[in-house]
Design a protein around this motif. Structure first.
Motif, PDB file in Angstrom:
ATOM      1  N   LYS A 153       4.573  12.517  -8.222  1.00 16.78           N
ATOM      2  CA  LYS A 153       4.389  12.941  -6.826  1.00 16.78           C
ATOM      3  C   LYS A 153       5.398  12.186  -5.973  1.00 16.78           C
ATOM      4  CE  LYS A 153       0.152  13.449  -5.132  1.00 16.78           C
ATOM      5  NZ  LYS A 153      -0.908  13.825  -4.137  1.00 16.78           N
TER       6      LYS A 153
ATOM      7  N   PHE B 261       4.796   4.309   2.148  1.00 16.83           N
ATOM      8  CA  PHE B 261       4.787   3.042   1.412  1.00 16.83           C
ATOM      9  C   PHE B 261       5.142   1.940   2.395  1.00 16.83           C
ATOM     10  CE2 PHE B 261       6.922   0.014  -1.706  1.00 16.83           C
ATOM     11  CZ  PHE B 261       5.718  -0.461  -2.214  1.00 16.83           C
TER      12      PHE B 261
ATOM     13  N   LEU C 152       0.816  -1.225   0.000  1.00 13.68           N
ATOM     14  CA  LEU C 152       0.000   0.000   0.000  1.00 13.68           C
ATOM     15  C   LEU C 152       0.846   1.270   0.000  1.00 13.68           C
ATOM     16  CD1 LEU C 152      -2.865   1.239   0.275  1.00 13.68           C
ATOM     17  CD2 LEU C 152      -2.570   1.091   2.754  1.00 13.68           C
ATOM     18  N   MET C 153       0.553   2.151  -0.941  1.00 16.08           N
ATOM     19  CA  MET C 153       1.144   3.489  -0.932  1.00 16.08           C
ATOM     20  C   MET C 153       0.038   4.483  -0.592  1.00 16.08           C
ATOM     21  SD  MET C 153       3.498   5.443  -3.860  1.00 16.08           S
ATOM     22  CE  MET C 153       4.821   4.225  -3.868  1.00 16.08           C
ATOM     23  N   LEU C 154       0.395   5.490   0.205  1.00 10.15           N
ATOM     24  CA  LEU C 154      -0.586   6.487   0.641  1.00 10.15           C
ATOM     25  C   LEU C 154      -0.071   7.892   0.369  1.00 10.15           C
ATOM     26  CD1 LEU C 154      -1.307   5.162   4.263  1.00 10.15           C
ATOM     27  CD2 LEU C 154      -2.714   4.784   2.234  1.00 10.15           C
ATOM     28  N   SER C 155      -0.979   8.801   0.103  1.00 11.67           N
ATOM     29  CA  SER C 155      -0.609  10.217   0.116  1.00 11.67           C
ATOM     30  C   SER C 155      -1.707  11.003   0.821  1.00 11.67           C
ATOM     31  CB  SER C 155      -0.379  10.753  -1.301  1.00 11.67           C
ATOM     32  OG  SER C 155      -1.587  10.877  -1.997  1.00 11.67           O
TER      33      SER C 155
ATOM     34  N   ASN D  63       9.077  -1.270  -9.430  1.00 10.20           N
ATOM     35  CA  ASN D  63      10.454  -1.761  -9.480  1.00 10.20           C
ATOM     36  C   ASN D  63      10.945  -1.897 -10.937  1.00 10.20           C
ATOM     37  OD1 ASN D  63      12.861  -2.532  -8.369  1.00 10.20           O
ATOM     38  ND2 ASN D  63      12.189  -4.570  -7.715  1.00 10.20           N
TER      39      ASN D  63
ATOM     40  N   MET E  40       3.685  11.187   2.107  1.00 12.95           N
ATOM     41  CA  MET E  40       3.470   9.880   1.500  1.00 12.95           C
ATOM     42  C   MET E  40       4.021   8.759   2.387  1.00 12.95           C
ATOM     43  SD  MET E  40       4.466  10.753  -2.472  1.00 12.95           S
ATOM     44  CE  MET E  40       3.752   9.269  -3.175  1.00 12.95           C
TER      45      MET E  40
ATOM     46  N   LYS F 115      10.648   1.577  -4.670  1.00 10.12           N
ATOM     47  CA  LYS F 115       9.819   2.545  -3.943  1.00 10.12           C
ATOM     48  C   LYS F 115       9.022   3.409  -4.928  1.00 10.12           C
ATOM     49  CE  LYS F 115      11.363   1.792   0.361  1.00 10.12           C
ATOM     50  NZ  LYS F 115      12.153   0.571   0.073  1.00 10.12           N
ATOM     51  N   VAL F 116       8.923   2.931  -6.168  1.00  9.56           N
ATOM     52  CA  VAL F 116       8.283   3.730  -7.224  1.00  9.56           C
ATOM     53  C   VAL F 116       7.167   2.938  -7.903  1.00  9.56           C
ATOM     54  CG1 VAL F 116       8.645   4.879  -9.452  1.00  9.56           C
ATOM     55  CG2 VAL F 116      10.394   5.056  -7.655  1.00  9.56           C
ATOM     56  N   TYR F 117       5.976   3.505  -7.893  1.00  9.85           N
ATOM     57  CA  TYR F 117       4.848   2.971  -8.668  1.00  9.85           C
ATOM     58  C   TYR F 117       4.647   3.840  -9.907  1.00  9.85           C
ATOM     59  CZ  TYR F 117       2.815  -0.284  -5.145  1.00  9.85           C
ATOM     60  OH  TYR F 117       2.561  -1.338  -4.287  1.00  9.85           O
ATOM     61  N   VAL F 118       4.364   3.187 -11.033  1.00  9.87           N
ATOM     62  CA  VAL F 118       4.016   3.904 -12.265  1.00  9.87           C
ATOM     63  C   VAL F 118       2.674   3.343 -12.730  1.00  9.87           C
ATOM     64  CG1 VAL F 118       4.687   4.513 -14.614  1.00  9.87           C
ATOM     65  CG2 VAL F 118       6.458   4.112 -12.890  1.00  9.87           C
TER      66      VAL F 118
ATOM     67  N   TRP G 139       0.178  -1.390 -14.375  1.00  4.47           N
ATOM     68  CA  TRP G 139       0.740  -0.822 -13.142  1.00  4.47           C
ATOM     69  C   TRP G 139       2.174  -1.311 -13.022  1.00  4.47           C
ATOM     70  CZ3 TRP G 139      -2.711   1.103  -8.914  1.00  4.47           C
ATOM     71  CH2 TRP G 139      -2.006   1.554  -7.816  1.00  4.47           C
ATOM     72  N   GLY G 140       3.109  -0.380 -12.910  1.00  2.00           N
ATOM     73  CA  GLY G 140       4.514  -0.727 -12.816  1.00  2.00           C
ATOM     74  C   GLY G 140       5.074  -0.577 -11.414  1.00  2.00           C
TER      75      GLY G 140
ATOM     76  N   PRO H 218      14.119   1.964  -7.211  1.00  2.00           N
ATOM     77  CA  PRO H 218      13.034   1.434  -8.056  1.00  2.00           C
ATOM     78  C   PRO H 218      11.956   0.697  -7.268  1.00  2.00           C
ATOM     79  CG  PRO H 218      15.147   1.094  -9.130  1.00  2.00           C
ATOM     80  CD  PRO H 218      15.455   1.636  -7.750  1.00  2.00           C
TER      81      PRO H 218
ATOM     82  N   ILE I 162       9.949   8.019  -1.886  1.00  2.00           N
ATOM     83  CA  ILE I 162       8.819   7.293  -2.474  1.00  2.00           C
ATOM     84  C   ILE I 162       8.317   8.123  -3.640  1.00  2.00           C
ATOM     85  CG2 ILE I 162       6.438   6.551  -2.062  1.00  2.00           C
ATOM     86  CD1 ILE I 162       7.126   6.565   0.980  1.00  2.00           C
ATOM     87  N   ALA I 163       7.855   7.469  -4.698  1.00  2.27           N
ATOM     88  CA  ALA I 163       7.218   8.242  -5.777  1.00  2.27           C
ATOM     89  C   ALA I 163       6.036   7.492  -6.354  1.00  2.27           C
ATOM     90  CB  ALA I 163       8.216   8.561  -6.890  1.00  2.27           C
ATOM     91  N   PHE I 164       5.023   8.271  -6.729  1.00  5.92           N
ATOM     92  CA  PHE I 164       3.851   7.736  -7.419  1.00  5.92           C
ATOM     93  C   PHE I 164       3.706   8.531  -8.712  1.00  5.92           C
ATOM     94  CE2 PHE I 164      -0.825   7.288  -8.078  1.00  5.92           C
ATOM     95  CZ  PHE I 164      -0.878   5.898  -8.127  1.00  5.92           C
TER      96      PHE I 164
END
Lengths: 114, 114, 114
Positions: C7, C51, B39-42, B110, C49, C96-99, B107-108, C94, C59-61
């Motif tokens: 973000k 994670f 889970l990621m939150l903002s 890593n 944020m 810690k990054v969602y795309v 959804w990507g 990587p 962290i990045a979204f």
């Protein structure tokens, strides 16, 4: 259950925001069955934004999210109305404004989903 | 791979944010196969927001984005849980809170897509 | 008509933002038919944020929204490219990054929908 978020790199004064809020409250009626009674809005100004690699003019990204769906012609009319409002109130050039739609199947309010 | 963004016009103290973070980390388990591990939150507080043309009370717009899909009943339970958390921690009235879902196909993480 | 929002909970200097902007303007060409000519970007740094329940690392979204659709392999390549850019420029890990991708059917520009 519509929600309209307006994000721009320019400053929106509180006075302008109030006027845009009122105009969006009327424009949303272009979508059959929608009205200001269910409309939520957010405004984010002074954002870091680029269009076509540049940030030297006013840019806006508007997202319209609504429960269910509507016709293409309703979306066309709403795009024209939103673009006009941003031109009139913020002097944003229409060719620097995107209006993006999202049709939502699962939407909760007051603790329950519609 | 869920992501929950919470946007509100009121202030969220760091202490409250931590509590809400922990509660959301448990609530996400209402969606089968999801947990705080992914889970990621903002959180965005003090935002310019309006509901029903007004901004004189607390308002929140919560977006839940998840890879794949879940059942309507799972979404119902999560909406109830999120609305309860915001009522308990931020005194946000349930009839001023929207919880919107987005099911995501691409959804990507890593460097690769799931 | 693509739009990429980035973000993150870390700080992005103006110099880094400019470099990332330029690299994203090239990366978007991994999606057939897309180019910087139609690309809008936004950056939000220093965001609240979490994670996996934590906020003690970067962290990045990243959300990629585009009119129409593309192939899974094009999205795979873009995820790899975006993740690389954030690693190179912001030292974001990587893992810690969602795309996240959104294919959009209704998208307005210059007062009309495509």
């Amino acid at each position: 259950m519509p929600y309209i978020s307006t994000k721009t790199n320019i400053v929106i004064t509180k006075e302008k925001e109030t006027t845009i809020k009122e105009k969006l409250g009327k424009a949303i009626e272009l979508i059959p069955g929608k009205s200001e009674h269910w409309l939520m809005l957010s405004f984010e100004d002074n954002a870091s934004m680029y269009f076509q690699g540049k940030s030297d003019s006013g840019i806006a990204f508007v997202e319209v999210k609504l429960f269910g769906s509507a016709s293409s012609s309703a979306y066309d009319k709403l795009t024209a109305a939103i673009t006009d409002i941003l031109k009139e109130e913020l002097e944003l050039a229409p060719d620097k404004v995107y209006v993006k739609y999202e049709e939502v199947s699962n939407w909760g309010y007051n603790g329950n989903n519609f």
